[in-house]
Design an enzyme around this catalytic site. Structure first.
Site, PDB file in Angstrom:
ATOM      1  N   LEU A   6       0.796  -1.220  -0.184  1.00 19.60           N
ATOM      2  CA  LEU A   6      -0.012  -0.002   0.051  1.00 19.60           C
ATOM      3  C   LEU A   6       1.157   1.237  -0.024  1.00 19.60           C
ATOM      4  O   LEU A   6       1.615   1.611   0.846  1.00 19.60           O
ATOM      5  CB  LEU A   6      -0.939  -0.012   1.284  1.00 19.60           C
ATOM      6  CG  LEU A   6      -1.780  -1.312   1.257  1.00 19.60           C
ATOM      7  CD1 LEU A   6      -2.892  -1.004   2.343  1.00 19.60           C
ATOM      8  CD2 LEU A   6      -2.500  -1.429   0.154  1.00 19.60           C
ATOM      9  N   ARG A  13       2.796  15.312   5.611  1.00 17.61           N
ATOM     10  CA  ARG A  13       3.702  15.730   6.500  1.00 17.61           C
ATOM     11  C   ARG A  13       5.310  15.723   6.153  1.00 17.61           C
ATOM     12  O   ARG A  13       6.176  16.238   6.783  1.00 17.61           O
ATOM     13  CB  ARG A  13       3.381  14.815   7.819  1.00 17.61           C
ATOM     14  CG  ARG A  13       2.200  15.318   8.468  1.00 17.61           C
ATOM     15  CD  ARG A  13       1.860  14.506   9.714  1.00 17.61           C
ATOM     16  NE  ARG A  13       1.488  13.036   9.241  1.00 17.61           N
ATOM     17  CZ  ARG A  13       0.998  12.128  10.047  1.00 17.61           C
ATOM     18  NH1 ARG A  13       1.333  12.170  11.377  1.00 17.61           N
ATOM     19  NH2 ARG A  13       0.495  11.109   9.572  1.00 17.61           N
ATOM     20  N   GLN A  81      -5.524   3.772  -6.464  1.00 20.35           N
ATOM     21  CA  GLN A  81      -6.468   4.405  -5.525  1.00 20.35           C
ATOM     22  C   GLN A  81      -6.900   5.714  -5.794  1.00 20.35           C
ATOM     23  O   GLN A  81      -6.041   6.522  -5.148  1.00 20.35           O
ATOM     24  CB  GLN A  81      -6.238   3.830  -4.222  1.00 20.35           C
ATOM     25  CG  GLN A  81      -7.267   4.129  -3.261  1.00 20.35           C
ATOM     26  CD  GLN A  81      -6.898   3.975  -1.887  1.00 20.35           C
ATOM     27  OE1 GLN A  81      -5.885   4.457  -1.368  1.00 20.35           O
ATOM     28  NE2 GLN A  81      -7.773   3.737  -0.958  1.00 20.35           N
ATOM     29  N   GLY A 150      -4.518   0.602  16.161  1.00 23.04           N
ATOM     30  CA  GLY A 150      -5.250  -0.372  16.023  1.00 23.04           C
ATOM     31  C   GLY A 150      -5.071  -1.395  16.985  1.00 23.04           C
ATOM     32  O   GLY A 150      -3.792  -1.865  17.032  1.00 23.04           O
ATOM     33  N   LYS A 361      39.714   9.058 -15.466  1.00 19.55           N
ATOM     34  CA  LYS A 361      38.489   8.741 -16.137  1.00 19.55           C
ATOM     35  C   LYS A 361      38.608   7.903 -17.136  1.00 19.55           C
ATOM     36  O   LYS A 361      39.454   8.164 -17.984  1.00 19.55           O
ATOM     37  CB  LYS A 361      37.668  10.058 -16.469  1.00 19.55           C
ATOM     38  CG  LYS A 361      36.196   9.920 -16.977  1.00 19.55           C
ATOM     39  CD  LYS A 361      35.707  10.723 -18.200  1.00 19.55           C
ATOM     40  CE  LYS A 361      36.681  10.176 -19.521  1.00 19.55           C
ATOM     41  NZ  LYS A 361      36.402  11.259 -20.673  1.00 19.55           N
ATOM     42  N   ALA A 390      54.882  13.715 -11.740  1.00 20.64           N
ATOM     43  CA  ALA A 390      53.957  14.648 -11.080  1.00 20.64           C
ATOM     44  C   ALA A 390      53.226  15.698 -12.176  1.00 20.64           C
ATOM     45  O   ALA A 390      54.253  16.190 -13.023  1.00 20.64           O
ATOM     46  CB  ALA A 390      54.756  15.583  -9.819  1.00 20.64           C
ATOM     47  N   ASN A 396      42.791  15.126 -23.461  1.00 26.12           N
ATOM     48  CA  ASN A 396      41.849  14.191 -24.117  1.00 26.12           C
ATOM     49  C   ASN A 396      40.843  14.718 -24.794  1.00 26.12           C
ATOM     50  O   ASN A 396      40.082  14.408 -25.806  1.00 26.12           O
ATOM     51  CB  ASN A 396      41.321  13.009 -23.209  1.00 26.12           C
ATOM     52  CG  ASN A 396      40.528  13.580 -21.961  1.00 26.12           C
ATOM     53  OD1 ASN A 396      40.885  14.795 -21.673  1.00 26.12           O
ATOM     54  ND2 ASN A 396      39.524  13.007 -21.644  1.00 26.12           N
TER      55      ASN A 396
HETATM   56  C1  UD1 Z   1      -3.565   1.363   9.966  1.00 30.06           C
HETATM   57  C2  UD1 Z   1      -4.547   0.271  10.891  1.00 30.06           C
HETATM   58  C3  UD1 Z   1      -4.147   0.436  12.234  1.00 30.06           C
HETATM   59  C4  UD1 Z   1      -2.757  -0.040  12.550  1.00 30.06           C
HETATM   60  C5  UD1 Z   1      -1.818   0.939  11.541  1.00 30.06           C
HETATM   61  C6  UD1 Z   1      -0.488   0.715  11.798  1.00 30.06           C
HETATM   62  C7  UD1 Z   1      -6.356   0.287   9.485  1.00 30.06           C
HETATM   63  C8  UD1 Z   1      -7.904   0.712   9.337  1.00 30.06           C
HETATM   64  N1  UD1 Z   1      -5.852   0.686  10.349  1.00 30.06           N
HETATM   65  O1  UD1 Z   1      -3.812   2.567  10.588  1.00 30.06           O
HETATM   66  O2  UD1 Z   1      -4.789  -0.714  12.770  1.00 30.06           O
HETATM   67  O3  UD1 Z   1      -2.241   0.122  13.835  1.00 30.06           O
HETATM   68  O4  UD1 Z   1      -2.190   1.095  10.469  1.00 30.06           O
HETATM   69  O5  UD1 Z   1       0.272   1.706  11.297  1.00 30.06           O
HETATM   70  O6  UD1 Z   1      -5.955  -0.478   8.604  1.00 30.06           O
HETATM   71  N2  UD1 Z   1      -3.290   3.664   2.789  1.00 30.06           N
HETATM   72  C9  UD1 Z   1      -3.691   3.790   1.270  1.00 30.06           C
HETATM   73  N3  UD1 Z   1      -4.847   4.156   0.876  1.00 30.06           N
HETATM   74  C10 UD1 Z   1      -5.812   4.537   2.140  1.00 30.06           C
HETATM   75  C11 UD1 Z   1      -5.352   4.631   3.400  1.00 30.06           C
HETATM   76  C12 UD1 Z   1      -4.056   4.159   3.654  1.00 30.06           C
HETATM   77  O7  UD1 Z   1      -2.831   3.252   0.382  1.00 30.06           O
HETATM   78  O8  UD1 Z   1      -6.988   4.985   1.765  1.00 30.06           O
HETATM   79  C13 UD1 Z   1      -1.947   3.089   2.868  1.00 30.06           C
HETATM   80  C14 UD1 Z   1      -0.860   4.036   3.487  1.00 30.06           C
HETATM   81  O9  UD1 Z   1      -0.116   4.889   2.399  1.00 30.06           O
HETATM   82  C15 UD1 Z   1      -0.062   3.544   4.410  1.00 30.06           C
HETATM   83  C16 UD1 Z   1      -0.978   2.232   4.684  1.00 30.06           C
HETATM   84  O10 UD1 Z   1      -2.038   2.292   4.016  1.00 30.06           O
HETATM   85  O11 UD1 Z   1       1.128   3.004   3.663  1.00 30.06           O
HETATM   86  C17 UD1 Z   1      -1.572   2.515   6.372  1.00 30.06           C
HETATM   87  O12 UD1 Z   1      -2.135   3.788   6.170  1.00 30.06           O
HETATM   88  P1  UD1 Z   1      -2.270   4.721   7.455  1.00 30.06           P
HETATM   89  O13 UD1 Z   1      -3.186   5.803   7.129  1.00 30.06           O
HETATM   90  O14 UD1 Z   1      -0.807   4.951   8.220  1.00 30.06           O
HETATM   91  O15 UD1 Z   1      -2.744   3.758   8.343  1.00 30.06           O
HETATM   92  P2  UD1 Z   1      -3.988   4.001   9.675  1.00 30.06           P
HETATM   93  O16 UD1 Z   1      -5.241   3.834   9.129  1.00 30.06           O
HETATM   94  O17 UD1 Z   1      -3.735   5.083  10.462  1.00 30.06           O
END
Ligand code: UD1
Ligand code: CA
Length: 478
Positions: A6, A13, A81, A150, A361, A390, A396
């Site tokens: 993902l 940030r 996405q 989570g 080079k 030296a 070149n």
């Molecule tokens: C998620 C988990 C949480 C866990 C945490 C660990 C869910 C609902 N929750 O939290 O339980 O403790 O990760 O870090 O999954 N991403 C997408 N598309 C989206 C949302 C996220 O690609 O729509 C990707 C982000 O780029 C990232 C990863 O998913 O690489 C996790 O997303 P992030 O927002 O950090 O996770 P949380 O929802 O905070």
């Protein structure tokens, strides 16, 4: 086996124009660290694929994935996405690929911004998955401060019944310290079925991937946890402070691994070595040294201090001090530096000595030849036992084209000579110091190409006296 990574987050940030997963950790994009850790898992299995879910318009990520796929001979598919509707929705974007998978195939889900995940841990997840005949594994970690994550809710038998997001948790659930790392291994069929049942009926109105756990439980499926005690392994990067913290940790791990394998690193806090570099036993890496790219260093070398090496092949028993090397091959018993700069396509054969302020080079230098001070050697082939004096410069470049210089075995190039290419210097030739050589020199010849020296008797003293008189006159003393 399938890996879904993902990476749809833009990473606001990071305050950057670049997608978050393309920020570099020790010179490699975060995403590369993640897919590399998964790739090492694929080696033993066949016909594996990687799916990366990205947001719309991330050409930089796509170019990187294409290059990575070619370099590693693996299939990487990209899915988009378009709207960030949650982690569950993100995985759903890769459904077309998932649906092609065998129902019993397993799927790893990883995050593109969690770079230090270890292959060993993924292997451990796989092992437990098989041993426990589970349908899903969640990688978890115990946190003193679990806020934001989570929470893992377990049944009496130790299986996971559900994952509750911080924002949806009640007071008792908030106290749970075992948290979801966001990395999973799930049976393909179960994942597809659960994804199709997801809804966004929760505090954040997102499609939570975590909900697949309770959905699987509803169908009587078994979800287990594998715990890691390594927090870094599950640490995501959201800003550049975290990037630097993870980088320090990555560096520490690489240096420690090398030291455990017999490399001395004098000051590991000030030594920067890329993950892809290999260094042989009894080599010593002195402080402030940076070793990058696909560099291979053999045994018993002394490298540094203050040396930068990129994409080089270095043999054994060499000493390389305070120098800058890229795209260079060095055999054995070579001495380089201090203050040398060896550029692309330089080859130094065994016993060569390159000293201070020498730049090379596209140059091959034969065994035992030396260029010890202040030289530029470009597009040059040098034989064995040659002495380059030296200040020797190979000219070149004529402003339009590059030309080659050949210097044969045992030639002696006097100091401060210019060799205007294209030019050939034969075997055992001696070039007088200060020469500008524009024509080939045959074997065994002596060539002197400079103004002939003329000495005028007593004229030195006479001239001095005259000049002294003129100065006194000017100051009004006579
Ligand atoms: C998620 C988990 C949480 C866990 C945490 C660990 C869910 C609902 N929750 O939290 O339980 O403790 O990760 O870090 O999954 N991403 C997408 N598309 C989206 C949302 C996220 O690609 O729509 C990707 C982000 O780029 C990232 C990863 O998913 O690489 C996790 O997303 P992030 O927002 O950090 O996770 P949380 O929802 O905070
Ligand atoms: Ca997060």
């Amino acid at each position: 086996m399938l890996g879904i990574i993902l990476a749809a987050g833009m990473g606001t940030r990071m305050k950057s124009e670049k997608p978050k997963v393309m920020h570099k950790l020790l010179n490699h994009p975060l995403l590369e660290w993640v897919i590399d850790s998964f790739k090492d898992l694929m080696k033993e299995e066949q016909c594996d694929k990687i799916a990366v879910v990205i947001g719309e318009k991330m050409p930089e990520v796509e170019d990187f994935l294409q290059e990575w796929g070619t370099r590693n001979d693996k299939i990487v598919e990209t899915f988009y996405q378009k709207e960030r509707l949650g982690t569950g929705h993100a995985v759903k974007c890769a459904l077309p690929l998932l649906e092609k998978e065998d129902a019993d195939e397993s799927v790893f889900i990883l995050c593109g911004d969690v770079p230090l995940i270890k292959t060993e841990t993924l292997k451990r997840m796989e092992k437990e998955f098989l041993k426990e005949k589970a349908d899903g594994v969640v990688l978890t970690v115990n946190m003193d401060d679990p806020s934001g994550y989570g929470r893992i809710i377990k049944k009496a038998d130790g299986m996971i019944s559900e994952i509750v997001e911080h924002k949806d948790a009640d007071a008792a659930q908030l106290k749970i310290k075992e948290i979801n790392s966001g990395m999973y291994m799930i049976k393909s069929k179960e994942l597809v079925e659960s994804l199709n049942e997801l809804n966004n009926d929760n505090a954040q109105n997102e499609y939570y991937l975590t909900d697949i756990v309770s959905l699987m439980n509803n169908r009587g499926k078994k979800v287990i946890s594998v715990v890691t005690d390594d927090h870094y392994e599950v640490s995501g990067i959201n800003n550049r402070v975290q990037l630097s913290q993870i980088e320090r940790e990555a560096r520490r791990r690489i240096n420690e691994r090398l030291m455990m394998n017999g490399v001395t690193i004098t000051d590991p806090d000030n030594t920067y070595i890329d993950p892809a570099c290999s260094i042989g036993r009894d080599s010593i890496i002195e402080p402030m040294t940076v070793i990058r790219g696909r560099t291979v260093i053999g045994i018993n070398n002394i490298i540094g201090p203050m040396t930068q090496i990129e994409d080089c092949m270095i043999g054994n028993d060499n000493v390389i001090e305070r120098s800058h090397l890229s795209g260079t091959e060095i055999k054995d018993n070579v001495k380089v530096g201090p203050f040398a700069r060896l550029r692309e396509n330089t080859i130094l054969n065994s016993g060569v000595k390159i000293g201070d302020f020498v730049e090379t080079k596209k140059t091959v230098i034969g065994e035992r030849s030396k260029a010890q001070h202040l030289s530029y050697l470009g597009d040059t082939v040098i034989g064995e036992d040659v002495n380059v004096g030296a200040g020797t410069i190979t000219c070149n470049y004529d402003g339009f084209n590059k030309h080659k210089t050949f210097i044969d075995d045992k030639a002696f190039i006097g100091s401060n000579s210019s060799l205007v290419a294209p030019v050939k210097i034969g075997k055992d030739v001696i070039i007088g110091a200060g020469s500008v050589i524009v024509k080939d020199v045959e074997d065994d010849d002596l060539s002197i190409a400079r103004g002939r020296q003329v000495n005028f008797e007593h004229r030195g003293k006479e001239l001095k006296n005259r000049l002294k008189k003129e100065r006194l006159k000017g100051e009004g003393e006579i």
